[in-house]
Design a protein around this motif. Sequence first.
Motif, PDB file in Angstrom:
ATOM      1  N   ASP A 131      14.442 107.025  62.230  1.00  0.00           N
ATOM      2  CA  ASP A 131      15.268 107.255  63.413  1.00  0.00           C
ATOM      3  C   ASP A 131      14.900 108.565  64.107  1.00  0.00           C
ATOM      4  OD1 ASP A 131      16.597 104.907  63.045  1.00  0.00           O
ATOM      5  OD2 ASP A 131      18.327 105.802  62.010  1.00  0.00           O
ATOM      6  N   ALA A 132      14.651 109.581  63.314  1.00  0.00           N
ATOM      7  CA  ALA A 132      14.259 110.877  63.884  1.00  0.00           C
ATOM      8  C   ALA A 132      12.914 110.766  64.597  1.00  0.00           C
ATOM      9  CB  ALA A 132      14.193 111.933  62.790  1.00  0.00           C
ATOM     10  N   ARG A 133      11.992 110.020  63.977  1.00  0.00           N
ATOM     11  CA  ARG A 133      10.672 109.844  64.597  1.00  0.00           C
ATOM     12  C   ARG A 133      10.779 109.096  65.922  1.00  0.00           C
ATOM     13  NH1 ARG A 133       9.116 109.204  59.033  1.00  0.00           N
ATOM     14  NH2 ARG A 133       9.374 106.927  59.154  1.00  0.00           N
ATOM     15  N   LEU A 134      11.566 108.011  65.933  1.00  0.00           N
ATOM     16  CA  LEU A 134      11.715 107.225  67.158  1.00  0.00           C
ATOM     17  C   LEU A 134      12.420 108.024  68.254  1.00  0.00           C
ATOM     18  CD1 LEU A 134      12.723 103.739  65.686  1.00  0.00           C
ATOM     19  CD2 LEU A 134      10.533 104.382  66.713  1.00  0.00           C
ATOM     20  N   LYS A 135      13.449 108.774  67.863  1.00  0.00           N
ATOM     21  CA  LYS A 135      14.179 109.566  68.842  1.00  0.00           C
ATOM     22  C   LYS A 135      13.304 110.651  69.447  1.00  0.00           C
ATOM     23  CE  LYS A 135      18.385 112.319  69.427  1.00  0.00           C
ATOM     24  NZ  LYS A 135      19.599 112.874  68.767  1.00  0.00           N
ATOM     25  N   THR A 136      12.503 111.296  68.618  1.00  0.00           N
ATOM     26  CA  THR A 136      11.629 112.360  69.107  1.00  0.00           C
ATOM     27  C   THR A 136      10.540 111.806  70.001  1.00  0.00           C
ATOM     28  OG1 THR A 136      12.031 113.624  67.076  1.00  0.00           O
ATOM     29  CG2 THR A 136      10.129 114.256  68.407  1.00  0.00           C
ATOM     30  N   PHE A 137       9.916 110.707  69.570  1.00  0.00           N
ATOM     31  CA  PHE A 137       8.858 110.116  70.394  1.00  0.00           C
ATOM     32  C   PHE A 137       9.429 109.561  71.694  1.00  0.00           C
ATOM     33  CE2 PHE A 137       5.894 106.694  71.651  1.00  0.00           C
ATOM     34  CZ  PHE A 137       4.742 107.455  71.767  1.00  0.00           C
ATOM     35  N   GLY A 138      10.708 109.158  71.670  1.00  0.00           N
ATOM     36  CA  GLY A 138      11.353 108.646  72.873  1.00  0.00           C
ATOM     37  C   GLY A 138      11.379 109.657  74.006  1.00  0.00           C
ATOM     38  N   LEU A 189       8.308 114.016  60.319  1.00  0.00           N
ATOM     39  CA  LEU A 189       9.768 113.978  60.295  1.00  0.00           C
ATOM     40  C   LEU A 189      10.251 113.074  59.158  1.00  0.00           C
ATOM     41  CD1 LEU A 189      10.522 113.760  64.128  1.00  0.00           C
ATOM     42  CD2 LEU A 189      10.780 115.749  62.638  1.00  0.00           C
ATOM     43  N   PRO A 190      11.410 113.373  58.591  1.00  0.00           N
ATOM     44  CA  PRO A 190      11.829 112.688  57.357  1.00  0.00           C
ATOM     45  C   PRO A 190      12.267 111.240  57.533  1.00  0.00           C
ATOM     46  CG  PRO A 190      13.522 114.225  58.083  1.00  0.00           C
ATOM     47  CD  PRO A 190      12.330 114.462  58.951  1.00  0.00           C
ATOM     48  N   THR A 191      12.862 110.896  58.680  1.00  0.00           N
ATOM     49  CA  THR A 191      13.412 109.547  58.827  1.00  0.00           C
ATOM     50  C   THR A 191      12.787 108.824  60.017  1.00  0.00           C
ATOM     51  OG1 THR A 191      15.231 110.246  60.280  1.00  0.00           O
ATOM     52  CG2 THR A 191      15.602 110.331  57.887  1.00  0.00           C
ATOM     53  N   CYS A 199       6.730 120.498  68.728  1.00  0.00           N
ATOM     54  CA  CYS A 199       6.046 121.234  67.649  1.00  0.00           C
ATOM     55  C   CYS A 199       6.624 122.625  67.415  1.00  0.00           C
ATOM     56  CB  CYS A 199       4.548 121.338  67.966  1.00  0.00           C
ATOM     57  SG  CYS A 199       3.714 119.733  68.073  1.00  0.00           S
ATOM     58  N   HIS A 200       7.226 123.227  68.442  1.00  0.00           N
ATOM     59  CA  HIS A 200       7.826 124.560  68.305  1.00  0.00           C
ATOM     60  C   HIS A 200       9.199 124.566  68.986  1.00  0.00           C
ATOM     61  CE1 HIS A 200       3.920 126.027  66.919  1.00  0.00           C
ATOM     62  NE2 HIS A 200       3.384 125.399  67.951  1.00  0.00           N
ATOM     63  N   PRO A 201      10.114 123.738  68.540  1.00  0.00           N
ATOM     64  CA  PRO A 201      11.403 123.581  69.238  1.00  0.00           C
ATOM     65  C   PRO A 201      12.228 124.866  69.318  1.00  0.00           C
ATOM     66  CG  PRO A 201      11.465 122.547  67.058  1.00  0.00           C
ATOM     67  CD  PRO A 201      10.038 122.912  67.313  1.00  0.00           C
ATOM     68  N   LEU A 202      12.171 125.695  68.285  1.00  0.00           N
ATOM     69  CA  LEU A 202      12.982 126.915  68.280  1.00  0.00           C
ATOM     70  C   LEU A 202      12.454 127.970  69.248  1.00  0.00           C
ATOM     71  CD1 LEU A 202      13.680 127.262  64.443  1.00  0.00           C
ATOM     72  CD2 LEU A 202      15.124 126.214  66.205  1.00  0.00           C
ATOM     73  N   ARG A 203      11.187 127.833  69.618  1.00  0.00           N
ATOM     74  CA  ARG A 203      10.573 128.818  70.521  1.00  0.00           C
ATOM     75  C   ARG A 203      10.376 128.270  71.928  1.00  0.00           C
ATOM     76  NH1 ARG A 203       5.129 130.257  67.867  1.00  0.00           N
ATOM     77  NH2 ARG A 203       5.054 131.688  69.642  1.00  0.00           N
ATOM     78  N   HIS A 204      10.869 127.057  72.177  1.00  0.00           N
ATOM     79  CA  HIS A 204      10.616 126.402  73.469  1.00  0.00           C
ATOM     80  C   HIS A 204      11.112 127.243  74.646  1.00  0.00           C
ATOM     81  CE1 HIS A 204      11.459 123.313  76.690  1.00  0.00           C
ATOM     82  NE2 HIS A 204      10.199 123.032  76.386  1.00  0.00           N
TER      83      HIS A 204
END
Length: 332
Positions: free
Chosen positions: A252-259, A248-250, A147-152
């Motif tokens: 693949d992006a959703r599956l990769k992130t949830f992975g 997320l727009p795609t 949810c906050h990747p840039l501030r992780h």
Amino acid sequence: MTETSFCPRVDCHLCFTMSYSNTTDFINPSTFILLGIPGLEKAHVWISIPFCTMYTTAILGNFIILFIVTIEPSLHGPMYYFLCMLAINDLILSTTILPKMLSIFWFNSREIDFGACLTQMYFLHCFSSVESGIFMAMALDRYVAICHPLRHSTILTNSIVAKIGLAVVFRGGILMLPHPFLARQWPYCKTNIIPHSYCQHISVVKLACTDISVSNYYSLSVALVVTGLDVFFITMSYIQILRAIFNLPTKDARLKTFGTCISHVCVILVTYIPALFSYLTERFGQNVSLYFHIIIANVYMLVPPMLNPIIYGVRTKQIRERLLQLFTHKGT
């Protein structure tokens, strides 16, 4: 004189074995007697084989996780620090019960000092609480990372991760401290035989010949508060995570992130489902055989420490690749 306290729940031959107990009045006996798995004494040696295998796997797997994270700089981050905490916790938790359990199964060494029994009880419940807290910390890490990747890296600094780890350990240590102190003050004037393979809190205090409502209420309250709060925060974290993933727009992006969350979800399920089943059978399974209660309680304590490093080792690419490198180099 014969014992009657546990006879309705165990086989007749167990009632006979309990007749050797000291039935004169005593308070805080010098030793307790652990029966292992009542009703399955003749199968203790065979039962010890899968338990010993699970323990060996847990020791080996968790040490490998700690070793790989230590030597691989790319794994020096919040997620893997929390994973190391989980590995250390699992090592302590499994070692708290397995050596004594195996001594019962292999050598019929059933006696355990009263103080050692209370110590085992404390470590057992303390580090069970710590494990739940680590799962909550891991959920926080996944929430911030997604949810906050840039501030992780700025939110979960090494200092913050260390403070979270200390807070989790401190919470478990303080909240579980009353268990052994309450158990010590009760008079045990009926029997010193524990129909279990380790000193579980409820199994010990049931032997007291006085009103143990304080112990029962405190134990239940702590379990509900600790587990309830942890599950609540984990659930809220994943609600926010799923919202972010669905935005997320795609696909693949959703599956990769949830992975990146799959390993965490798996270890939570591996831990909480057997724990819930064990709790329900203990509280409401009066018609269930005693040996089934004990086996479920043992599985609950041994399976998660064995499976957690396997799940993270298989699901985490960096760990898997580093492990393959180690074996490849050794083989060449």
